[in-house]
Design a protein around this motif. Sequence first.
Motif, PDB file in Angstrom:
ATOM      1  N   VAL A  85      36.952  42.608  43.336  1.00 23.69           N
ATOM      2  CA  VAL A  85      37.599  43.772  42.727  1.00 23.69           C
ATOM      3  C   VAL A  85      39.010  43.930  43.278  1.00 23.69           C
ATOM      4  N   GLU A  86      39.221  43.637  44.562  1.00 16.98           N
ATOM      5  CA  GLU A  86      40.575  43.666  45.132  1.00 16.98           C
ATOM      6  C   GLU A  86      41.479  42.664  44.418  1.00 16.98           C
ATOM      7  N   GLN A  87      40.957  41.479  44.129  1.00 18.06           N
ATOM      8  CA  GLN A  87      41.738  40.459  43.418  1.00 18.06           C
ATOM      9  C   GLN A  87      42.035  40.901  41.976  1.00 18.06           C
ATOM     10  N   VAL A  88      41.059  41.487  41.307  1.00 17.72           N
ATOM     11  CA  VAL A  88      41.280  42.002  39.948  1.00 17.72           C
ATOM     12  C   VAL A  88      42.389  43.059  39.969  1.00 17.72           C
ATOM     13  N   ALA A  89      42.341  43.969  40.941  1.00 17.26           N
ATOM     14  CA  ALA A  89      43.365  45.015  41.050  1.00 17.26           C
ATOM     15  C   ALA A  89      44.741  44.403  41.282  1.00 17.26           C
ATOM     16  N   LYS A  90      44.812  43.393  42.131  1.00 24.43           N
ATOM     17  CA  LYS A  90      46.093  42.743  42.442  1.00 24.43           C
ATOM     18  C   LYS A  90      46.660  42.029  41.211  1.00 24.43           C
ATOM     19  N   VAL A  91      45.839  41.244  40.561  1.00 25.86           N
ATOM     20  CA  VAL A  91      46.293  40.483  39.383  1.00 25.86           C
ATOM     21  C   VAL A  91      46.716  41.425  38.261  1.00 25.86           C
ATOM     22  N   CYS A  92      45.933  42.462  38.029  1.00 27.76           N
ATOM     23  CA  CYS A  92      46.217  43.377  36.918  1.00 27.76           C
ATOM     24  C   CYS A  92      47.388  44.305  37.202  1.00 27.76           C
TER      25      CYS A  92
END
Length: 125
Positions: free
Chosen positions: A18-25
Amino acid sequence: MSLVNTHLPHRCDQTSIVEQVAKVCSQDAESGVIIGGDFNPDPYGCNKQLFDPLKKAGFTHFDEKYMITWNLDEKYTRITPDCPFDIQLDFLLHKNLNDAEVSKSKRTYTLRTDTSDHYGLVTDL
């Protein structure tokens, strides 16, 4: 505006995902971003913690109310010991939408069809 769909794995610690999704988005979020999809929250856990990385990145749920998106009575649902009850697996969040766009979203609702084991989530903008 960007629209992002995700499908997180289940039976694992999803924090780093979820941290990676937040960063990418968040990289191209100036014109607004909507994230939707199957977040596969732990049926026995606290869903609020799952969304902490997205909230820290400025994302907000379109609707905070609980909506069943995985129903044991649907014909395509696979009943497993991992999730023995109806649950909300799918969510819609947004970031950097202007107030007029969000206020037009008067409601978020489920779309029930015979095409999936999940109900779709819809928000009108």
